[in-house]
Each structure stands twice: as structure tokens, then as C-alpha cells.
Design a protein around this motif. Sequence first.
Motif, short mmCIF file in Angstrom:
data_model
loop_
_atom_site.label_atom_id
_atom_site.label_comp_id
_atom_site.label_asym_id
_atom_site.label_seq_id
_atom_site.Cartn_x
_atom_site.Cartn_y
_atom_site.Cartn_z
N ILE A 96 0.85 -1.20 0.00
CA ILE A 96 0.00 0.00 0.00
C ILE A 96 0.88 1.24 0.00
N VAL A 97 1.94 1.23 0.81
CA VAL A 97 2.86 2.36 0.83
C VAL A 97 3.48 2.55 -0.55
N ARG A 98 3.93 1.45 -1.16
CA ARG A 98 4.52 1.54 -2.50
C ARG A 98 3.50 2.09 -3.50
N GLU A 99 2.27 1.62 -3.42
CA GLU A 99 1.24 2.10 -4.34
C GLU A 99 1.03 3.60 -4.19
N ASP A 102 4.37 5.18 -5.91
CA ASP A 102 4.61 5.11 -7.35
C ASP A 102 3.42 4.65 -8.18
N GLY A 103 2.30 4.37 -7.54
CA GLY A 103 1.09 4.02 -8.27
C GLY A 103 0.99 2.59 -8.74
N THR A 104 2.04 1.78 -8.55
CA THR A 104 1.97 0.38 -8.98
C THR A 104 1.31 -0.45 -7.90
N ALA A 105 0.70 -1.56 -8.30
CA ALA A 105 0.03 -2.44 -7.36
C ALA A 105 0.29 -3.89 -7.74
N PRO A 109 5.43 -6.29 -12.23
CA PRO A 109 4.96 -5.60 -13.44
C PRO A 109 4.51 -6.65 -14.47
N GLY A 110 3.34 -6.47 -15.02
CA GLY A 110 2.82 -7.42 -16.00
C GLY A 110 2.10 -8.60 -15.37
N ASN A 111 2.21 -8.77 -14.08
CA ASN A 111 1.51 -9.85 -13.35
C ASN A 111 1.17 -9.31 -11.97
N ASP A 112 0.12 -8.50 -11.89
CA ASP A 112 -0.19 -7.86 -10.61
C ASP A 112 -0.86 -8.80 -9.62
N ASN A 113 -1.36 -9.97 -10.08
CA ASN A 113 -1.99 -10.95 -9.19
C ASN A 113 -3.20 -10.38 -8.46
N LEU A 114 -3.85 -9.39 -9.07
CA LEU A 114 -5.03 -8.77 -8.47
C LEU A 114 -6.26 -9.15 -9.28
N PRO A 115 -7.43 -9.11 -8.64
CA PRO A 115 -8.66 -9.40 -9.39
C PRO A 115 -8.80 -8.43 -10.55
N PRO A 116 -9.38 -8.87 -11.66
CA PRO A 116 -9.54 -7.97 -12.81
C PRO A 116 -10.37 -6.75 -12.44
N ALA A 117 -9.86 -5.59 -12.83
CA ALA A 117 -10.60 -4.34 -12.61
C ALA A 117 -10.00 -3.29 -13.52
N SER A 121 -12.32 1.70 -11.74
CA SER A 121 -12.94 0.98 -10.62
C SER A 121 -11.93 0.78 -9.50
N TRP A 122 -10.64 0.60 -9.83
CA TRP A 122 -9.62 0.45 -8.79
C TRP A 122 -9.44 1.77 -8.04
N ARG A 123 -9.45 2.90 -8.78
CA ARG A 123 -9.36 4.21 -8.12
C ARG A 123 -10.55 4.40 -7.19
#
Length: 144
Positions: A96-99, A102-105, A109-117, A121-123
Motif C-alpha cells: 500500500i505504501v509503495r502504491e 509510485d502508483g503500482t500495485a 509488473p505485468g503480473n499484478d496478481n489482483l482481481p480484474p478491474a 474501478s480500482w481508483r
Amino acid sequence: MRYLGVVLGRPFPEELPFVGEGAEPHADMWATADETREEIVGLYRRATAHADATIEALSLDDVGRVPWWGDEVVTLHQVLVHVVVDTQRHAGHADIVRELIDGTAGLLPGNDNLPPADESSWREHRRRVEQAAVDAGRRNPAAR
């Protein structure tokens, strides 16, 4: 509750508002302003007791299925490794601190392992989580 419960045929005995039909996306990833610290810690303790009982009852080679991975067959050993990796990744919420910096989550990179959004919708999700934290702080200023 899911990996060391549902996946291995040992569902958590409580109905959880953030799992199942009608649950809002990412609802299991944050606490609402209405949830108390006691409720959150109590659920955590019950969930860990349930996980401990599952680990004690099964062997590392016992199998289960992960519905959200396309019903993939996994062993308790694989589930434990996944849970350890996931836990270390989230420990301290360093992501969360990194996000915020620098805005990355996510994982890579290229494999965020997060649910599709999509990005909007993420914002919106981030905005709601942040608002819940602000609301909780207003309700209990001593917890800040």
C-alpha cells in the motif's frame, strides 16, 4: 477461511459478508468504518483457530480444489506455501505504501496478481477504502 477452509472441504462455520453472492468486489481486502477493532481481531482469532484445526486434521498430501483458480486441484502443502507467500507479500501493507508512492500495485509488473478491474474501478475502490479509514478515525480519534 477460504484457502484453509473451503479449498480443503472444511468451510468456515460463520457466514461472511465479504464472500459469496452479492459481495462487493475486494470486500475482503479492507475494513469498513462500521467494523470495530474487536470484531476484526475476533474474526481473525476464529479464522486462525479454524486454519490451525484444518492443518492439524489433514496431511500435507491431502487434496482440495480452488474454485477461483478454475477448480485447480491442490495439496495442503501447496495451499500452505501459497498462504505463506501471500502473507509475507502483504505483511505490514508495504504494498500500500509503495502504491501511494509510485502508483503500482500487485506482485510484479505485468503480473499484478489482483482481481480484474479497470483503472477507474480500482481508483474508486481505493477512494472508498481511504474514506472508511477517515470515517473510522472520526468515530474513534484515540485509535489514530
